[in-house]
Design an enzyme around this catalytic site. Structure first.
Site, PDB file in Angstrom:
ATOM      1  N   TYR A 134      26.162  -5.606  37.947  1.00 40.93           N
ATOM      2  CA  TYR A 134      26.967  -4.590  38.621  1.00 40.93           C
ATOM      3  C   TYR A 134      26.102  -3.365  38.825  1.00 40.93           C
ATOM      4  O   TYR A 134      25.730  -2.705  37.869  1.00 40.93           O
ATOM      5  CB  TYR A 134      28.183  -4.258  37.745  1.00 40.93           C
ATOM      6  CG  TYR A 134      29.248  -3.410  38.403  1.00 40.93           C
ATOM      7  CD1 TYR A 134      28.977  -2.111  38.825  1.00 40.93           C
ATOM      8  CD2 TYR A 134      30.546  -3.898  38.569  1.00 40.93           C
ATOM      9  CE1 TYR A 134      29.957  -1.329  39.405  1.00 40.93           C
ATOM     10  CE2 TYR A 134      31.540  -3.106  39.151  1.00 40.93           C
ATOM     11  CZ  TYR A 134      31.240  -1.833  39.568  1.00 40.93           C
ATOM     12  OH  TYR A 134      32.216  -1.061  40.137  1.00 40.93           O
TER      13      TYR A 134
ATOM     14  N   ASP B 159      35.176   7.691  34.416  1.00 32.61           N
ATOM     15  CA  ASP B 159      36.051   7.605  35.573  1.00 32.61           C
ATOM     16  C   ASP B 159      36.468   8.964  36.114  1.00 32.61           C
ATOM     17  O   ASP B 159      36.681   9.908  35.364  1.00 32.61           O
ATOM     18  CB  ASP B 159      37.300   6.789  35.213  1.00 32.61           C
ATOM     19  CG  ASP B 159      36.983   5.305  35.125  1.00 32.61           C
ATOM     20  OD1 ASP B 159      36.514   4.751  36.141  1.00 32.61           O
ATOM     21  OD2 ASP B 159      37.160   4.716  34.045  1.00 32.61           O
TER      22      ASP B 159
ATOM     23  N   GLU C 204      38.639  -7.364  39.640  1.00 28.40           N
ATOM     24  CA  GLU C 204      38.374  -6.548  38.457  1.00 28.40           C
ATOM     25  C   GLU C 204      39.691  -5.946  38.004  1.00 28.40           C
ATOM     26  O   GLU C 204      40.365  -5.259  38.769  1.00 28.40           O
ATOM     27  CB  GLU C 204      37.434  -5.393  38.808  1.00 28.40           C
ATOM     28  CG  GLU C 204      35.974  -5.725  38.723  1.00 28.40           C
ATOM     29  CD  GLU C 204      35.127  -4.511  39.068  1.00 28.40           C
ATOM     30  OE1 GLU C 204      33.959  -4.708  39.389  1.00 28.40           O
ATOM     31  OE2 GLU C 204      35.644  -3.370  39.028  1.00 28.40           O
TER      32      GLU C 204
END
Lengths: 270, 405
Positions: free
Chosen positions: A175, A60, A49
């Protein structure tokens, strides 16, 4: 068959799960990222990734925020990122590369032009954190004409009612975000992740990879007893933070090797 | 207004939260189920007379609505043109228009069974308003505020703490409103089960832009009725300042279908829109995706969001609400800008002529009025929203004027 599909098929044949390291492109500079990319496959990375740095990475935590900032400061752009992938592809035609980031840089590049250039450069899939299924058509449609997989995210808040919308149009792998939270800030609870992953595997028709809370080889091993892959970002990026040039990457590579070994050690597959 | 208007400017957004090419729900999957359930809860509340009755009661008895529409006689005489009316949102409880929206959202939070409130704030007005309603309803409240803004809006930081809120300093990025919003979104993702995010701007993912607008249209609706009562007509021009654009959209929306009413939004030009230091998103930006919506954005060629600059912390934002972007493209609303210097002049002028200390945000709208009023005939009417009071700004103004207090 796409690179992602053939990689998972090959792993399945060997009874193995995938180890998927995440690094931010251009952190701390292009040369170091390229050196890392070149060594990750032999350290055991099954897919890679590659983070697309963005000024406002809303999903994040501090470690990946800081890595984005370092990359942007060093002059990283999408154009340079695609050059990086091209350079990596000269030596490696098999390890799938999935870009992970936010939509605005793609929007600014021009979505149609981007998917074409990305596919030509050797990118295999896109994870765009702020494009939920309801908004990703403008990327998904042109991406599919160029053979790029749109990798969808499922989370602990994705219930059974919503899951079909997430799976419809999903490509490559699914994911699973193991925590409700931003990257690198919480630990997952193995039991609830296991339940969720088994539920997803029964319905996805795609490999299910877990990410967002895995920091150690032990955790990666535990996750891949039931998941098809483990993605590790923050713990790697924290180690990249101490690196300033291609000569300093041995520690990062060694850590990735430990993670990969833990994932690849024969497991009882659930 | 009796015939149905299929081409009304007031029908947006569509079912997906889009205003033309703008708006939408650009959020992480973790938030999607919550954003969808918020939309449902809001639709249900909108259709519930009890919700409106409770909100109306609070707006009257807690906020002090309706707010006056004040004829600025000396300002009008000084400028020598159109008659200027000020919509006095500065007289609301907490000193700005922000409370209108906070009350609506906290009532919704309560309906949804959420027990923890978070907010972002720039100037601190929205943070104070959120801390206020959280205190009023006994809910814990965390306000994210950029470190830079905390420094220039100290009185509001203390006010929030007095009201029982925890103010968390945001040290990432430019340490202003944009980063505070990033941090609030991160908190929300981590606490979806019990947390309600009260967004103060007409921005963010659908349904926020529409919801914030709806709660703020009380400004334009009152303005319209009050002007009818005093002048028996509509204004020729309506003016408001635009950062994220909540007081502006609340002011403009009730007038959008009145073709005779000209509408001007005023952005912050900082040092000037031809310098790199400004916050004129619509005037100088381009479409992009940030904080859950597609809208105009200050960004570089690579799609990285730029830092905005304004003397006014409340306008210091590189994005803008999506409905403004749509209104700009459609031509229905025209967007202008005023520099720091022009805003300071307007600030000083209103203090001296009318005995009203305006917020620096609102001073941008006044600066535009100073520019256009003299060019309009004396029988024309300008209605401008004075979105907040300037007590919070006295330190910034003193330092800009080179005075020590």
């Amino acid at each position: 068959m796409s690179r992602i599909a053939s990689r998972f098929a090959a792993l399945k044949k060997r009874g193995r799960a995938a180890f998927i390291p995440f690094i931010t492109a251009g952190d701390p500079n292009v040369e170091t990222t390229l050196a890392l990319l070149n060594r990750l496959p032999s350290a055991g990375a099954d897919l890679i990734e590659l983070g697309v740095p963005f000024s406002d990475p809303m999903a994040d935590g501090p470690a990946i925020q800081a890595s984005s900032q370092r990359a942007l400061k060093a002059g990283m752009t999408l154009t340079r990122l695609l050059d990086l992938v091209r350079a990596f592809r000269k030596a490696d035609g098999e390890t799938p590369i999935v870009l992970m980031g936010y939509y605005n840089p793609i929007h600014a590049y021009g979505t149609a032009r981007f998917v074409k250039d990305a596919a030509e450069a050797g990118v295999d899939g896109l994870i765009t954190v702020d494009l939920p299924p309801e908004e990703d058509e403008m990327l998904r449609v042109p991406a599919s004409t160029h053979g790029l997989d749109i990798v969808r995210l499922a989370t602990p808040t994705t219930d059974d009612k919503r899951l079909p919308a997430v799976l419809d149009g999903a490509g490559g792998f699914l994911y699973y975000v193991s925590i409700t939270g931003i990257t690198g800030t919480k630990s997952f609870q193995e039991e609830s992740v296991r339940d969720a992953v088994l539920r997803l595997k029964a319905r996805a028709g795609l490999p299910v990879v877990v990410g967002f809370g895995i920091r150690t080889p032990e955790q990666a091993a535990a996750i891949t007893r039931f998941a098809d892959g483990a993605a590790v970002g923050t713990a790697i990026v924290e180690r990249v933070a101490a690196v300033s040039s291609p000569g300093g990457i041995d520690g990062v590579v060694e850590f990735c090797r430990q993670l990969a070994d833990a994932v690849h050690t024969p497991n009882v597959v659930g | 207004m009796s015939t149905p208007k299929p081409n009304s400017f007031r029908n947006g957004p569509d079912a997906h939260g889009h205003f033309g090419a703008y708006g939408g729900r650009f959020v992480a999957e973790t938030l999607m189920p919550l954003v969808l359930s918020l939309e449902k809860a809001y639709e249900a509340a909108k259709a519930d007379p009890a919700f409106h009755a409770e909100l109306a009661g609070l707006l009257k008895n807690y906020v002090g609505r309706e707010s006056p529409l004040y004829f600025a006689e000396r300002l009008t005489a000084h400028l020598g043109g159109a008659k200027i009316y000020l919509k006095r949102e500065d007289l609301n409880h907490t000193g700005a228009h922000k409370i209108n929206n906070c009350l609506g959202q906290i009532l919704l939070a309560r309906r949804m069974g959420k027990t923890r409130i978070i907010a972002e704030t720039g100037a601190g007005q929205h943070g104070v308003a959120t801390a206020t309603v959280a205190a009023r309803f006994g809910l814990p409240c965390i306000v994210y505020m950029g470190e830079v803004d905390m420094e220039r809006q100290k009185p509001n930081v203390f006010r929030m703490r007095l009201l029982g809120a925890e103010v968390r300093a945001v040290t990432s990025g430019s340490r202003t409103l944009k980063d505070a919003m990033n941090e609030a979104l991160r908190d929300w993702v981590a606490n979806v089960h019990d947390t309600f995010y009260i967004i103060g701007s007409a921005a963010g993912p659908h349904p926020y832009p529409a919801m914030v607008r709806d709660f703020q249209t009380v400004i334009g609706n009152e303005m319209r009725a009050q002007l009818r009562a005093v002048e028996d007509r509509l204004p020729n021009l309506v003016v408001a300042c635009v950062g994220g654009g909540s007081n502006a959209i609340g002011t403009f929306h009730p007038f959008l279908d009145d073709a005779a009413v000209e509408i001007h939004g005023v952005e912050a030009a900082g040092d000037g829109i031809d310098t790199p230091r400004h916050a004129a998103t619509i005037s100088k930006g381009s479409p992009g995706v940030l904080h859950g919506a597609r809208s105009y954005l200050l960004q570089d060629r690579d799609g990285q969001v730029l830092e905005a600059h304004s003397i006014s912390a409340g306008l210091d934002y590189p994005g803008v609400g999506p409905e403004h972007s749509w209104l700009r493209d459609s031509g229905r609303v025209q967007y202008f800008s005023a520099t720091d210097r022009e805003a300071l002049e307007a600030f000083t002028l209103l203090c001296r002529l009318e005995g009203i200390i305006p917020a620096l945000e609102s001073s941008h709208a006044l600066a535009h009025v100073m520019h256009v009023a003299p060019q309009m005939a004396k029988d024309k009417i300008i209605a401008v929203t004075l979105s907040g009071r300037g007590d919070k700004d006295v330190f910034s103004v003193a330092s800009a004027l080179g005075e020590e207090i």
